[in-house]
Design an enzyme around this catalytic site. Sequence first.
Site, PDB file in Angstrom:
ATOM      1  N   ALA A 133    -134.725 -32.665  39.558  1.00 51.06           N
ATOM      2  CA  ALA A 133    -135.335 -33.906  39.055  1.00 51.06           C
ATOM      3  C   ALA A 133    -136.808 -33.765  38.674  1.00 51.06           C
ATOM      4  O   ALA A 133    -137.466 -34.773  38.404  1.00 51.06           O
ATOM      5  CB  ALA A 133    -135.157 -35.063  40.030  1.00 51.06           C
ATOM      6  N   ALA A 134    -137.333 -32.547  38.610  1.00 50.04           N
ATOM      7  CA  ALA A 134    -138.725 -32.393  38.169  1.00 50.04           C
ATOM      8  C   ALA A 134    -138.855 -32.880  36.715  1.00 50.04           C
ATOM      9  O   ALA A 134    -139.780 -33.632  36.378  1.00 50.04           O
ATOM     10  CB  ALA A 134    -139.154 -30.936  38.276  1.00 50.04           C
ATOM     11  N   GLY A 135    -137.918 -32.455  35.871  1.00 50.62           N
ATOM     12  CA  GLY A 135    -137.946 -32.895  34.469  1.00 50.62           C
ATOM     13  C   GLY A 135    -137.723 -34.401  34.352  1.00 50.62           C
ATOM     14  O   GLY A 135    -138.352 -35.068  33.529  1.00 50.62           O
ATOM     15  N   ASP A 136    -136.829 -34.933  35.182  1.00 44.39           N
ATOM     16  CA  ASP A 136    -136.573 -36.381  35.144  1.00 44.39           C
ATOM     17  C   ASP A 136    -137.829 -37.157  35.546  1.00 44.39           C
ATOM     18  O   ASP A 136    -138.175 -38.177  34.932  1.00 44.39           O
ATOM     19  CB  ASP A 136    -135.429 -36.742  36.095  1.00 44.39           C
ATOM     20  CG  ASP A 136    -134.120 -36.080  35.703  1.00 44.39           C
ATOM     21  OD1 ASP A 136    -133.929 -35.831  34.492  1.00 44.39           O
ATOM     22  OD2 ASP A 136    -133.296 -35.804  36.591  1.00 44.39           O
TER      23      ASP A 136
HETATM   24  O1  RIB Z   1    -131.772 -33.551  36.605  1.00 47.13           O
HETATM   25  C1  RIB Z   1    -131.276 -33.508  37.924  1.00 47.13           C
HETATM   26  C2  RIB Z   1    -129.978 -34.236  38.001  1.00 47.13           C
HETATM   27  O2  RIB Z   1    -129.014 -33.540  37.254  1.00 47.13           O
HETATM   28  C3  RIB Z   1    -129.382 -34.322  39.402  1.00 47.13           C
HETATM   29  O3  RIB Z   1    -129.837 -35.451  40.108  1.00 47.13           O
HETATM   30  C4  RIB Z   1    -127.895 -34.328  39.131  1.00 47.13           C
HETATM   31  O4  RIB Z   1    -127.277 -35.539  39.427  1.00 47.13           O
HETATM   32  C5  RIB Z   1    -127.738 -33.967  37.672  1.00 47.13           C
HETATM   33  O5  RIB Z   1    -127.445 -35.072  36.931  1.00 47.13           O
END
Ligand code: RIB
Length: 309
Positions: free
Chosen positions: A252-255
């Site tokens: 989730a760093a990119g998110d």
């Molecule tokens: O970008 C990370 C995410 O990728 C995780 O939370 C997982 O659910 C996948 O969707």
Amino acid sequence: MSKSAKLAVLGSINADHILNLTHFPRPGETVIGEQYNVAFGGKGANQAVAAGRAGADIAFIACLGDDAIGERIRAQLAQDRIDTASVETVSGEPTGVALIFVNGEGENSIGICAGANAALTPDCVARHQQVIADASALLMQLESPLESVLAAAKIARAHQTQVILNPAPATSLDDELLALVDIITPNETEAESLTGIAVASDDDAARAAEALHAKGIATVLITLGRRGVWLSEQGKGQRIAGFTVKAVDTIAAGDTFNGAFITARLEGKSLHDAVRFAHAAAAIAVTRPGAQPSVPWRAEIDDFLLQQG
Ligand code: RIB
């Protein structure tokens, strides 16, 4: 609140089953894990949470299963300051699942079962089109059906809502969709899938950005891992370095980067300052395990930036 301050995020919701182990299992190999956790994730939900915790006025368009974890995720999204009126509960479907290995270097390897995320169809998008029309920006990723991403982008274009696409996971995309995107945020792998250009240097990033500009995208941000981000606006590019921290896992760093970046843009920050803000949020996230458990709140991002001077 005016249209200019509102954000719509459209995307996936997953329950992440995370196993930490020394190394990824090779085909045929069994590796005993060191730690196992279930945490809330999904690229769409992670980006929505990053925006909500960073202070955005945000509504989320997504689908959950009609199971116990779906209800817990809905409650958590609301606690993260997200309007969940457009998060549909799909009867007879399980909430999406991601199976994630994290190795000793903090790298991850992910497999996904879409579950209820597959019900985010163009009809579902149409039911929530007012959310997109009322927003100033629409942030999407590629864990939802592609035809739905395209449908949402068309609604956004018709209502002067800016489209930000994080093209993850990596795939090739039709020009029709790319032409509707205002800002695109691929990592190196995703940039290569979209352009055919392997991104190993700033020059490569500049060439990949040019190829994406040629598709009609005004602003290109290629995330380069530890090297920062290549920011290219209308063909003028620069690399903006990130912050050095000790990473425990990069889930989730990119998110987090994407959610924080668009929040900062909606506050009126310049592209450069929004990238710096997003770098700070992502730097905090990689020092903590898991997806949504690692996403920082606004005060933490501001404190981190103050400490950097
Ligand atoms: O970008 C990370 C995410 O990728 C995780 O939370 C997982 O659910 C996948 O969707």
